[in-house]
Motif scaffolding. Structure first.
Motif, PDB file in Angstrom:
ATOM      1  N   ALA A 148      -3.144  84.782  64.413  1.00  0.00           N
ATOM      2  CA  ALA A 148      -2.568  84.723  63.014  1.00  0.00           C
ATOM      3  C   ALA A 148      -2.469  86.336  63.101  1.00  0.00           C
ATOM      4  O   ALA A 148      -1.921  87.130  61.784  1.00  0.00           O
ATOM      5  CB  ALA A 148      -4.309  84.719  62.474  1.00  0.00           C
ATOM      6  N   ALA A 149      -3.108  86.552  63.988  1.00  0.00           N
ATOM      7  CA  ALA A 149      -2.407  88.069  64.208  1.00  0.00           C
ATOM      8  C   ALA A 149      -1.594  88.404  64.674  1.00  0.00           C
ATOM      9  O   ALA A 149      -0.431  89.664  64.238  1.00  0.00           O
ATOM     10  CB  ALA A 149      -3.106  89.013  64.770  1.00  0.00           C
ATOM     11  N   GLN A 150      -0.773  87.705  65.256  1.00  0.00           N
ATOM     12  CA  GLN A 150       0.879  87.116  65.505  1.00  0.00           C
ATOM     13  C   GLN A 150       1.873  87.324  64.582  1.00  0.00           C
ATOM     14  O   GLN A 150       2.883  87.449  64.459  1.00  0.00           O
ATOM     15  CB  GLN A 150       1.067  86.564  66.770  1.00  0.00           C
ATOM     16  CG  GLN A 150      -0.157  87.336  67.884  1.00  0.00           C
ATOM     17  CD  GLN A 150       0.965  86.128  69.211  1.00  0.00           C
ATOM     18  OE1 GLN A 150       1.500  85.887  69.240  1.00  0.00           O
ATOM     19  NE2 GLN A 150      -0.672  85.824  69.897  1.00  0.00           N
ATOM     20  N   GLY A 151       0.775  87.073  63.392  1.00  0.00           N
ATOM     21  CA  GLY A 151       1.772  87.003  61.579  1.00  0.00           C
ATOM     22  C   GLY A 151       2.239  85.320  61.349  1.00  0.00           C
ATOM     23  O   GLY A 151       3.280  84.848  60.949  1.00  0.00           O
ATOM     24  N   PHE A 152       1.311  84.491  62.441  1.00  0.00           N
ATOM     25  CA  PHE A 152       1.543  83.083  62.230  1.00  0.00           C
ATOM     26  C   PHE A 152       1.364  82.434  61.098  1.00  0.00           C
ATOM     27  O   PHE A 152       0.350  82.856  60.707  1.00  0.00           O
ATOM     28  CB  PHE A 152       1.174  82.476  63.298  1.00  0.00           C
ATOM     29  CG  PHE A 152       1.400  82.054  64.645  1.00  0.00           C
ATOM     30  CD1 PHE A 152       2.374  82.981  65.530  1.00  0.00           C
ATOM     31  CD2 PHE A 152       1.609  80.661  65.223  1.00  0.00           C
ATOM     32  CE1 PHE A 152       2.711  82.994  66.769  1.00  0.00           C
ATOM     33  CE2 PHE A 152       2.138  80.720  67.082  1.00  0.00           C
ATOM     34  CZ  PHE A 152       2.182  81.420  67.376  1.00  0.00           C
ATOM     35  N   PRO A 153       2.558  81.835  60.493  1.00  0.00           N
ATOM     36  CA  PRO A 153       2.019  81.515  58.797  1.00  0.00           C
ATOM     37  C   PRO A 153       1.573  79.991  58.815  1.00  0.00           C
ATOM     38  O   PRO A 153       0.894  79.143  59.917  1.00  0.00           O
ATOM     39  CB  PRO A 153       3.485  80.682  58.223  1.00  0.00           C
ATOM     40  CG  PRO A 153       3.925  80.123  59.613  1.00  0.00           C
ATOM     41  CD  PRO A 153       3.465  81.076  60.789  1.00  0.00           C
ATOM     42  N   GLU A 154       0.309  79.849  58.038  1.00  0.00           N
ATOM     43  CA  GLU A 154      -0.402  78.313  58.048  1.00  0.00           C
ATOM     44  C   GLU A 154      -0.361  77.609  57.952  1.00  0.00           C
ATOM     45  O   GLU A 154      -0.872  76.569  59.401  1.00  0.00           O
ATOM     46  CB  GLU A 154      -1.190  78.713  56.683  1.00  0.00           C
ATOM     47  CG  GLU A 154      -2.505  77.836  56.599  1.00  0.00           C
ATOM     48  CD  GLU A 154      -3.312  77.477  57.720  1.00  0.00           C
ATOM     49  OE1 GLU A 154      -4.269  77.126  57.761  1.00  0.00           O
ATOM     50  OE2 GLU A 154      -3.878  79.419  57.302  1.00  0.00           O
ATOM     51  N   MET A 155       0.832  76.263  58.106  1.00  0.00           N
ATOM     52  CA  MET A 155       1.192  75.356  58.286  1.00  0.00           C
ATOM     53  C   MET A 155       1.410  75.384  60.013  1.00  0.00           C
ATOM     54  O   MET A 155       1.451  74.835  61.165  1.00  0.00           O
ATOM     55  CB  MET A 155       2.531  75.348  58.259  1.00  0.00           C
ATOM     56  CG  MET A 155       3.316  74.255  58.326  1.00  0.00           C
ATOM     57  SD  MET A 155       1.922  72.134  58.454  1.00  0.00           S
ATOM     58  CE  MET A 155       2.483  72.477  56.993  1.00  0.00           C
ATOM     59  N   ARG A 156       2.354  76.444  60.323  1.00  0.00           N
ATOM     60  CA  ARG A 156       1.970  76.476  61.450  1.00  0.00           C
ATOM     61  C   ARG A 156       1.348  76.612  62.649  1.00  0.00           C
ATOM     62  O   ARG A 156       1.047  76.241  64.324  1.00  0.00           O
ATOM     63  CB  ARG A 156       3.334  77.723  62.776  1.00  0.00           C
ATOM     64  CG  ARG A 156       3.685  77.897  63.687  1.00  0.00           C
ATOM     65  CD  ARG A 156       4.752  79.236  64.132  1.00  0.00           C
ATOM     66  NE  ARG A 156       4.466  79.407  65.741  1.00  0.00           N
ATOM     67  CZ  ARG A 156       5.848  80.325  66.488  1.00  0.00           C
ATOM     68  NH1 ARG A 156       5.832  81.267  65.585  1.00  0.00           N
ATOM     69  NH2 ARG A 156       5.216  80.463  67.513  1.00  0.00           N
TER      70      ARG A 156
END
Length: 289
Positions: A233-241
């Motif tokens: 999440a800190a790397q900007g991954f969206p929820e689905m990913r």
């Protein structure tokens, strides 16, 4: 005529290239969203037509005269993805195709922790309900996905991931060759045998393999699912990913991707490419030293 969808993608294009070694080009048609990217195939005699899984009319045109249709999964999940697959199945049926083949997965299951496997299982149900002859290709886990999971480990020296289980990592090239053989020689109905490489390897084994390839230690660091989610999440991954990536580890812990089979080797007439050789060709080794 054999119709291949998604022929501008890695698997679809690989299948077409393999078919060109087996049957005349005029017996091959491709359905692609961008025909300009498939002009090289047209120049070699392949019929190239626009086809979009969101447009039934375009698919009916792309599938015209089909004897078999290979539906390469769009990768879109949820109801929208299933609607697209249903549209493609309906178009194949209306075109008069004698069989539909679908690029499913060895872990296909309605109860899988890995969201794409639920999607594959639902698409297999749509194929069954269609009443058409169909073959679900139970492909091994694409080895190209592992490079993304390895991430920066070649730079940091740490392969950070949750607890996992063995996965039978399998290359697109081997699966493309096997698919071409199935299209031209096999009359399987329903799910195929698992089409996998000959070994299943966990992340501890992957870390050791990468360490050997790059020539310096790569340590396997096990973290909790929650810590890994926060890391992504800190790397900007969206929820689905996030759900998909974490699902790989949860499903592998459940043993969903561990079963290997000799079916792929039997189809291609040789041993599948090893994960070590694939990683040697895929990892950014020059930047790791």
């Amino acid at each position: 005529m054999l119709i291949v969808t998604g022929a501008n993608g890695k698997l679809g294009r690989g299948v077409v290239e393999q078919l060109l070694q087996r049957i005349p080009a005029e017996q091959i048609g491709v359905s692609v969203r961008d025909v300009s990217q498939a002009q090289d195939l047209a120049e070699r005699g392949v019929r190239v037509r626009h086809g979009d899984f969101a447009s039934a009319e375009s698919l009916l045109h792309a599938f015209e005269g089909a004897s078999q249709v290979l539906l390469v999964s769009t990768g879109m999940l949820g109801d929208a993805g299933l609607r697209q697959h249903q549209t493609a199945i309906n178009a194949a049926k209306k075109s008069g195709a004698g069989r539909v083949l679908y690029t499913s997965h060895m872990g296909s299951s309605s109860t899988s922790y890995f969201p794409p496997m639920v999607h594959h299982a639902a698409t297999e149900d749509l194929l069954e309900a269609s009443g058409m002859r169909h073959t679900s290709l139970r492909n091994g886990f694409y080895a190209s996905s592992l490079v993304r999971l390895i991430g920066d480990a070649v730079h940091t020296g740490e392969l950070i991931a949750p607890e996992d289980g063995p996965i039978a990592w399998t290359t697109h090239a081997d699966l493309a060759q096997a698919t071409a053989v199935i299209l031209t020689e096999k009359n399987w109905d329903g799910p195929s045998p698992n089409l996998t490489a000959s070994e299943a390897i966990d992340m501890e084994g992957v870390a050791a393999m990468v360490s050997d390839i790059v020539g310096r230690p790569i340590y396997r660091k096990v973290v909790t699912d929650e810590a890994y989610r926060a890391h992504l999440a800190a790397q900007g991954f969206p929820e689905m990913r996030l759900a998909i990536t974490l699902g790989i580890f949860r499903a592998s812990r459940n043993g969903d991707f561990a079963q290997t089979s000799s079916a792929l080797a039997d189809l291609i007439g040789r041993s599948p490419l090893t994960l070590r050789d694939d990683l040697k060709a895929s990892l950014p080794l020059s930047d790791a030293l």
